[in-house]
Design an enzyme around this catalytic site. Structure first.
Site, PDB file in Angstrom:
ATOM      1  N   GLY A  10       0.813  -1.215   0.000  1.00 29.30           N
ATOM      2  CA  GLY A  10       0.000   0.000   0.000  1.00 29.30           C
ATOM      3  C   GLY A  10       0.847   1.265   0.000  1.00 29.30           C
ATOM      4  O   GLY A  10       2.085   1.217  -0.013  1.00 29.30           O
ATOM      5  N   ARG A  36      -3.790 -11.538  -2.851  1.00 26.33           N
ATOM      6  CA  ARG A  36      -3.719 -10.934  -4.192  1.00 26.33           C
ATOM      7  C   ARG A  36      -2.293 -10.511  -4.545  1.00 26.33           C
ATOM      8  O   ARG A  36      -1.911 -10.490  -5.700  1.00 26.33           O
ATOM      9  CB  ARG A  36      -4.601  -9.671  -4.261  1.00 26.33           C
ATOM     10  CG  ARG A  36      -6.067  -9.863  -4.100  1.00 26.33           C
ATOM     11  CD  ARG A  36      -6.803  -8.509  -4.162  1.00 26.33           C
ATOM     12  NE  ARG A  36      -6.530  -7.646  -3.015  1.00 26.33           N
ATOM     13  CZ  ARG A  36      -7.161  -7.725  -1.843  1.00 26.33           C
ATOM     14  NH1 ARG A  36      -8.102  -8.619  -1.658  1.00 26.33           N
ATOM     15  NH2 ARG A  36      -6.848  -6.903  -0.854  1.00 26.33           N
ATOM     16  N   CYS A 125      -2.694  11.217  10.438  1.00 29.80           N
ATOM     17  CA  CYS A 125      -1.713  11.986   9.651  1.00 29.80           C
ATOM     18  C   CYS A 125      -1.885  13.502   9.793  1.00 29.80           C
ATOM     19  O   CYS A 125      -0.911  14.236  10.004  1.00 29.80           O
ATOM     20  CB  CYS A 125      -1.799  11.571   8.190  1.00 29.80           C
ATOM     21  SG  CYS A 125      -3.469  11.428   7.557  1.00 29.80           S
ATOM     22  N   GLN A 152      -6.771  17.863   2.667  1.00 29.15           N
ATOM     23  CA  GLN A 152      -6.067  16.581   2.699  1.00 29.15           C
ATOM     24  C   GLN A 152      -5.928  15.941   1.323  1.00 29.15           C
ATOM     25  O   GLN A 152      -6.903  15.810   0.561  1.00 29.15           O
ATOM     26  CB  GLN A 152      -6.772  15.632   3.687  1.00 29.15           C
ATOM     27  CG  GLN A 152      -6.758  16.202   5.103  1.00 29.15           C
ATOM     28  CD  GLN A 152      -7.261  15.288   6.200  1.00 29.15           C
ATOM     29  OE1 GLN A 152      -7.824  15.774   7.171  1.00 29.15           O
ATOM     30  NE2 GLN A 152      -7.057  13.990   6.102  1.00 29.15           N
ATOM     31  N   GLY A 156      -3.969  10.246   1.036  1.00 24.72           N
ATOM     32  CA  GLY A 156      -4.370   9.924   2.404  1.00 24.72           C
ATOM     33  C   GLY A 156      -5.377   8.783   2.426  1.00 24.72           C
ATOM     34  O   GLY A 156      -5.566   8.122   3.435  1.00 24.72           O
ATOM     35  N   LYS A 205     -10.484  13.106  15.497  1.00 21.10           N
ATOM     36  CA  LYS A 205      -9.129  12.609  15.807  1.00 21.10           C
ATOM     37  C   LYS A 205      -8.223  13.734  16.276  1.00 21.10           C
ATOM     38  O   LYS A 205      -7.391  13.552  17.168  1.00 21.10           O
ATOM     39  CB  LYS A 205      -8.523  11.924  14.573  1.00 21.10           C
ATOM     40  CG  LYS A 205      -9.207  10.600  14.247  1.00 21.10           C
ATOM     41  CD  LYS A 205      -8.707  10.008  12.940  1.00 21.10           C
ATOM     42  CE  LYS A 205      -9.539   8.788  12.555  1.00 21.10           C
ATOM     43  NZ  LYS A 205      -9.301   8.322  11.198  1.00 21.10           N
ATOM     44  N   HIS A 234      -0.599  16.961   3.087  1.00 21.83           N
ATOM     45  CA  HIS A 234      -1.758  17.647   3.657  1.00 21.83           C
ATOM     46  C   HIS A 234      -1.370  19.086   4.003  1.00 21.83           C
ATOM     47  O   HIS A 234      -0.226  19.357   4.407  1.00 21.83           O
ATOM     48  CB  HIS A 234      -2.213  16.967   4.953  1.00 21.83           C
ATOM     49  CG  HIS A 234      -2.857  15.625   4.763  1.00 21.83           C
ATOM     50  ND1 HIS A 234      -3.164  15.081   3.541  1.00 21.83           N
ATOM     51  CD2 HIS A 234      -3.274  14.715   5.693  1.00 21.83           C
ATOM     52  CE1 HIS A 234      -3.736  13.901   3.718  1.00 21.83           C
ATOM     53  NE2 HIS A 234      -3.808  13.643   5.013  1.00 21.83           N
TER      54      HIS A 234
HETATM   55  N1  LIG Z   1      -2.245   6.982   3.192  1.00 24.97           N
HETATM   56  C1  LIG Z   1      -1.937   7.808   4.182  1.00 24.97           C
HETATM   57  O1  LIG Z   1      -1.529   8.950   3.956  1.00 24.97           O
HETATM   58  C2  LIG Z   1      -2.087   7.360   5.615  1.00 24.97           C
HETATM   59  C3  LIG Z   1      -1.616   8.216   6.606  1.00 24.97           C
HETATM   60  C4  LIG Z   1      -1.733   7.826   7.944  1.00 24.97           C
HETATM   61  C5  LIG Z   1      -2.305   6.615   8.257  1.00 24.97           C
HETATM   62  N2  LIG Z   1      -2.776   5.820   7.267  1.00 24.97           N
HETATM   63  C6  LIG Z   1      -3.355   4.526   7.662  1.00 24.97           C
HETATM   64  O2  LIG Z   1      -2.434   3.498   7.273  1.00 24.97           O
HETATM   65  C7  LIG Z   1      -3.160   2.318   6.931  1.00 24.97           C
HETATM   66  C8  LIG Z   1      -2.774   1.921   5.502  1.00 24.97           C
HETATM   67  O3  LIG Z   1      -3.160   2.948   4.612  1.00 24.97           O
HETATM   68  P1  LIG Z   1      -2.705   3.026   3.088  1.00 24.97           P
HETATM   69  O4  LIG Z   1      -3.051   4.403   2.672  1.00 24.97           O
HETATM   70  O5  LIG Z   1      -1.311   2.524   2.903  1.00 24.97           O
HETATM   71  O6  LIG Z   1      -3.735   1.990   2.413  1.00 24.97           O
HETATM   72  P2  LIG Z   1      -3.624   1.220   1.008  1.00 24.97           P
HETATM   73  O7  LIG Z   1      -2.756   1.950   0.067  1.00 24.97           O
HETATM   74  O8  LIG Z   1      -5.018   0.932   0.607  1.00 24.97           O
HETATM   75  O9  LIG Z   1      -2.900  -0.169   1.402  1.00 24.97           O
HETATM   76  C9  LIG Z   1      -3.562  -1.166   2.158  1.00 24.97           C
HETATM   77  C10 LIG Z   1      -2.648  -2.347   2.394  1.00 24.97           C
HETATM   78  O10 LIG Z   1      -3.383  -3.334   3.141  1.00 24.97           O
HETATM   79  C11 LIG Z   1      -3.226  -4.585   2.471  1.00 24.97           C
HETATM   80  N3  LIG Z   1      -4.378  -5.462   2.654  1.00 24.97           N
HETATM   81  C12 LIG Z   1      -5.676  -5.261   2.294  1.00 24.97           C
HETATM   82  N4  LIG Z   1      -6.423  -6.352   2.583  1.00 24.97           N
HETATM   83  C13 LIG Z   1      -5.585  -7.251   3.134  1.00 24.97           C
HETATM   84  C14 LIG Z   1      -5.742  -8.574   3.641  1.00 24.97           C
HETATM   85  N5  LIG Z   1      -6.942  -9.186   3.653  1.00 24.97           N
HETATM   86  N6  LIG Z   1      -4.645  -9.214   4.142  1.00 24.97           N
HETATM   87  C15 LIG Z   1      -3.456  -8.617   4.148  1.00 24.97           C
HETATM   88  N7  LIG Z   1      -3.214  -7.363   3.672  1.00 24.97           N
HETATM   89  C16 LIG Z   1      -4.278  -6.696   3.172  1.00 24.97           C
HETATM   90  C17 LIG Z   1      -3.104  -4.217   1.014  1.00 24.97           C
HETATM   91  O11 LIG Z   1      -2.560  -5.323   0.330  1.00 24.97           O
HETATM   92  P3  LIG Z   1      -3.013  -5.692  -1.188  1.00 24.97           P
HETATM   93  O12 LIG Z   1      -2.236  -4.767  -2.062  1.00 24.97           O
HETATM   94  O13 LIG Z   1      -2.590  -7.101  -1.308  1.00 24.97           O
HETATM   95  O14 LIG Z   1      -4.489  -5.474  -1.270  1.00 24.97           O
HETATM   96  C18 LIG Z   1      -2.173  -3.023   1.110  1.00 24.97           C
HETATM   97  O15 LIG Z   1      -0.846  -3.470   1.264  1.00 24.97           O
HETATM   98  C19 LIG Z   1      -4.639   2.655   7.110  1.00 24.97           C
HETATM   99  O16 LIG Z   1      -5.064   2.286   8.393  1.00 24.97           O
HETATM  100  C20 LIG Z   1      -4.662   4.169   6.979  1.00 24.97           C
HETATM  101  O17 LIG Z   1      -5.754   4.764   7.642  1.00 24.97           O
HETATM  102  C21 LIG Z   1      -2.672   6.155   5.956  1.00 24.97           C
END
Ligand SMILES: NC(=O)c1ccc[n+]([C@@H]2O[C@H](COP(=O)([O-])OP(=O)(O)OC[C@H]3O[C@@H](n4cnc5c(N)ncnc54)[C@H](OP(=O)(O)O)[C@@H]3O)[C@@H](O)[C@H]2O)c1
Length: 327
Positions: A10, A36, A125, A152, A156, A205, A234
């Site tokens: 991700g 996947r 974040c 944002q 995010g 939050k 952001h």
């Molecule tokens: N993006 C940001 O700026 C940000 C900032 C702070 C906090 N966060 C938090 O960080 C977390 C991740 O966010 P993200 O933005 O990186 O999300 P993302 O891009 O959607 O990535 C999600 C990850 O979870 C994995 N995943 C989904 N279903 C799964 C399963 N059944 N088993 C194992 N792995 C699985 C995905 O793998 P696949 O590729 O195999 O589906 C991917 O590696 C969230 O809680 C989010 O709220 C995000």
């Protein structure tokens, strides 16, 4: 030492891998994601790593895990990791407000890390970026109330948010996967679900997490969170009301000398923070610092700040916590 990145494919997981390499953390790294992604390959310090499917048995040979998955999944796999003695730094919001889980920004409350029982939570974040920007002002003037508007970036919302903006910029009718409306050429005043007061989960939050990290249960925060068609970083407009009288020039110096902040505040010469300038680096840029002339007591001021929410708002902050743990 073996470190697992859970959610390694991700937006945050990929950035964690890069941060571990940039910070030259010598460890074996295990990449975990869904079935996947099993078999996908990524390079780390010249080696090729292959993604494995996350299962209950993924943690037998692991010392630390960096979590980058959604809440429901975090609630499922973190107990598996803890049962195998793994200490987890988690990016989801699943455990952030639990009493026995430290919530940490290393520039602000690193001492809380020691109180962990197997989980340390990485804050929201937008909250990280605001608190890094404000920390020196909080210590000097004691902020008692904040009014925050966030702008944002689409990333995010993870990889799907990036894909939505990229595809909708080419074709506004392209499928929407991350947001309820078209985000290209638009703004969406909703991040998370709304409660009976019309306040979204993302907006709560800022107050709840800031109270926990500043150890200040009386802090009041009114927040409005807006999704904007910016790819990454952001931005936040923040009004603060303080116990002490504020001084703009002194505030500039405090921020210029602060930990994790860069002063960008010369509006006459068009110098102020912008998300393109903070993208793909770890510092929070702060500017547009000005007194609130409507508060005759002189206790209020406004600032504007920007920071890369995938780096400092997520991956970098988590890796900094890991570095404190393994010191
Ligand atoms: N993006 C940001 O700026 C940000 C900032 C702070 C906090 N966060 C938090 O960080 C977390 C991740 O966010 P993200 O933005 O990186 O999300 P993302 O891009 O959607 O990535 C999600 C990850 O979870 C994995 N995943 C989904 N279903 C799964 C399963 N059944 N088993 C194992 N792995 C699985 C995905 O793998 P696949 O590729 O195999 O589906 C991917 O590696 C969230 O809680 C989010 O709220 C995000």
């Amino acid at each position: 030492m073996k470190i697992a990145i859970v959610g390694a494919t991700g937006a945050v997981g990929q950035q964690m891998l890069q941060c571990l390499e940039e910070r030259n953390i010598q460890a074996d790294v295990k990449l975990l994601a869904s079935a996947r992604s099993a078999g996908k390959k990524f390079s780390f310090m010249g080696k090729e790593l292959v993604v494995e499917e996350l299962t209950e048995n993924s943690f037998k040979d692991v010392d630390y895990a960096l979590g980058a998955t959604e809440n429901d999944l975090a609630k499922k796999w973190i107990p598996w990791a803890n049962a195998d003695g793994v200490v987890v730094v988690d990016n989801s919001s699943a455990f952030r407000l639990c009493d026995d889980v430290p919530l940490v920004i290393p520039e602000i409350n690193p001492e809380d890390i020691k109180k962990h029982n197997g989980i340390i939570a990485n804050p929201n974040c937008a909250t990280i970026i605001a608190m890094v920007a404000l920390h020196e002002l909080y210590k000097k003037y004691h902020i008692k109330r904040m009014i925050v508007s966030t702008y944002q970036a689409v990333s995010g919302a993870g990889v799907k948010g990036i894909q939505d903006l990229e595809s909708q910029l080419k074709d506004p009718n392209a499928p929407r996967t991350a947001f309820p409306y078209q985000i290209a050429y638009n703004l969406i005043p909703q991040i998370g679900g709304f409660d009976e007061n019309g306040i979204s989960s993302e907006e709560w939050k800022m107050q709840n997490e800031a109270r926990k990290m500043w150890h200040d249960p009386n802090l009041k925060v009114n927040c409005t969170c807006i999704r904007v068609p910016v790819m990454r970083s952001h931005s936040e407009s923040i009004f603060i009301e303080c116990e002490e009288e504020v001084n703009v020039e002194e505030a500039r110096q405090l921020i210029a000398n602060g930990n994790g902040t860069v002063l960008k505040d010369d509006p006459q010469n068009k110098i102020y923070p912008m998300p393109l300038d903070t993208t793909d680096q770890d510092l929070v840029f702060v500017g547009r610092i000005r007194k609130d002339l409507t508060d005759e007591t002189g206790h209020s001021m406004a600032i504007w700040c920007c920071g890369d929410q995938i780096r400092k708002g997520a991956a970098t902050n988590a890796v900094q916590i890991l570095q404190e743990l393994i010191k």
